[in-house]
Scaffold this motif. Sequence first.
Motif: not given
Lengths: 329, 329
Positions: A327-329, A174-178, A271-274, A285-288
Amino acid sequence: MEKTLKQLAQEAGVSIATVSKVVNGRDEHISEATRKRIRELVESSGYRPNAIAKGLKEKKTNTIGFVLPDISNPFFPEIARGIEDEAKKYGFAVVFCNTDNDVVREESCISFLRSKMVDGLIFTQTTRESVFSKELIGNIPVVVVDRGIDTNSKNIGKIYVNCMGAIYDATCRLIKQGCEKIAFISANLGKERDYRYEGYEKALKQYKRTVDSAMIFKNDYNEETGYQGIQKICRICRIDGLVCGNDLIATGAIQALSEGGWKIPEDIKIVGLDDVMFAKYLSPPLTTIAQPAYEMGKEAAKMLIRHITNGEPLYSKELPYEMRVRSSG
Amino acid sequence: MEKTLKQLAQEAGVSIATVSKVVNGRDEHISEATRKRIRELVESSGYRPNAIAKGLKEKKTNTIGFVLPDISNPFFPEIARGIEDEAKKYGFAVVFCNTDNDVVREESCISFLRSKMVDGLIFTQTTRESVFSKELIGNIPVVVVDRGIDTNSKNIGKIYVNCMGAIYDATCRLIKQGCEKIAFISANLGKERDYRYEGYEKALKQYKRTVDSAMIFKNDYNEETGYQGIQKICRICRIDGLVCGNDLIATGAIQALSEGGWKIPEDIKIVGLDDVMFAKYLSPPLTTIAQPAYEMGKEAAKMLIRHITNGEPLYSKELPYEMRVRSSG
DNA sequence: ATGAAAGCGCTAACAT
DNA sequence: ATGTTAGCGCTTTCAT
C-alpha cells in the motif's frame, strides 16, 4: 584425538595406502576380504578424514569465501543462506568476511582468504573494479552477486538482477499513479555506473519529466540515508513520489515522512527495492521490487562450485525481479 | 601460483628453515644481512604463508565454526557480525553452518567442521544437550550463545542474557499497565527448561494470576507462530496482553491482531524480546526487550579464541538486557 | 592385491 | 648463523 589413516592401517594390519583406497572408493583392486574388514573398522572407529591434510595434498580445500559489506544488513543473510545451502550440497564450507565496503578491509579479506586456500570467492556489492585485479585475486575463480549489469567482463561469473529495469519500473509505476514530483534516494558507492539512478532517469525522461537534482539524494544503502534524504529534499521541494534504492532507505524515508505528518500513500507514494523480510510489516506495507536473494546466493554458489569441481565455465545470469504491490505506492 | 618458502629459499640462496625463521620473526640468530635480504624478498614477492600447511603442521587452523539455526533469521546476523569482527582481530576465520534446528543437520555440521579441523565452535540456540556429547564434539572447545541460564555446566563457555528475567519483566510491565488476561506465545524447542515460559509464569504467580493454558501457545520462533497463536488463543479467550518469546512472534501476532481489527495498545498490549532492527518500524512500534546480539557474538568469539590461543579458561557470562519501551505495550 | 615412497608447504628440534 | 631432517595426514604413482 582424531583417528588417522595410519592408525587404522595399523589396526587393520595393512598399509596406509590400502586404507586410503577403500576409504575413497578406489578399491577395485582390493580383495573383498580386506575391503570388508577395513570398511567395518572405518565405520566402527568413526573415522573422519582430515580435510586439511587432504586439502594440502590436493591443493583444493573445498571451501569458498563469501565477501560482503555487512551480514547484519538484512539483504545479505538471505544470500548467505542460499550460498551455504548450496555449498553444503557439494560438501563445501563457506567462510564469510564483512568489509563494510572499505577498500582496506576488502583487500585484507581477500588476502586472508587466499592464505586459507579457498577454492573460490563470492563477492556481493563490491563497487571497486580494482578488487578484481590479478594481483589481488590471483587465479581464484570468482562470481559476483548483485552488481547490476556489468559490461567489462573479465573471467568472472555474475548473478544479478536488472536493477536499472527494476527502478525504471518502479518509477513508471509512480508516474502512472499520477505522481508529478518524484524524488530519488539511493546510495553512492564507488565510481561505477549507478544503474539504479539510470533507471530512475530513464523513466523520467521517457515521460518528459525534468530531472531535478534537488530531488535526488545519494549516500548509503541504509535507513539513515532515507531519513536524511527526505529531510533534505523536503526542505526545498514539494514531492509526491519517492523511489528508493533499497528498502532500508525506504524505511528511513517512511520514518521521516511519518514524523513530518505526511500520509502515505495519499500525500506521497513510495517504492523500494529488495523486499526485505520486514517490508510487508512496515506502516504502510511497502510496495517494493523483490530480488530473489536466496536464489541469487544459490545460483552463485552452484556456478562457482561446479566451476571448481568440474571445470564448468563461469557465466552471467540475470535473475528476474518481481514487483510486490502493497500500500505505500 | 602462490610463492612457497621453498621458492623464496631458492631465490635467496638460503635454506627453507632460514626463510621460515625470518618470516615468523624467530630471527634472533639470523645475521642482519640475510634477514634484510629475506625480508625484502618476502616483501617484494608478496609472499603469503599457506595457512593450510601451517594448520596441518601445528594442528591449529585459526578458524572457528559458527553453528546456528538460520542466518536469515534477523536475530542471528548481528551475532554473526560480532563473531566475525572479533575473530578477524585475532586472525581467525569463521565458517558458518545453518542447521534449521534439525538434529541431523546439526550433527553433520559438527562432523563437517571437525573434519575441517576448526579450533573451536560457537553454537547458538541449540536446544539439544546431546549435541555436546564427547562423541560428537571431541575435544574441541565450545561456547554457546543465547541459551538462557544453564545449570549443568560441562566444560563449555556461555554467553547469555537472562531471558527468564527479561520475560518476567515484560510480563510484570503488562500487569502493571493493567492487563488482566495476558497470553504467552513462544517457541517450544527441545526438552530443555523453557526459561522464557518460566519468566512468564513467575510473574503471573507473583501477582496471583492464574496460569491458563488456553492463553499459551508454543511452536517456533517465527512470525507464523505469532499469527497462529493469536488465532488459536483469540478463538477461545478474550485477552488484553501478550508476551512474545521473540520479536518475530510479536510481528506475526501484530499482523493477526491488526487484521482482526484490534487496536494496539488500546485493546491489547504487546511486548516482544530481542529488539531486532525493524522492531521500531512495526506498527505500532514494538515495545521489546533488547538483547545485545552483537556484543554476545563478540564476547563469545573473544572467550573462545583466547581459550584457544592462550589457554584462558572458558566461563559463563551474563550480558544485560534492556527494555525498550515503544508504543505497543 | 598390496605396499613403499614421495611430496603438498610448513615448523622445530637438532645438527653443524 | 644456517641447514638438515622428520613429520603433520593425506593421495598417488610405481613397485612388488
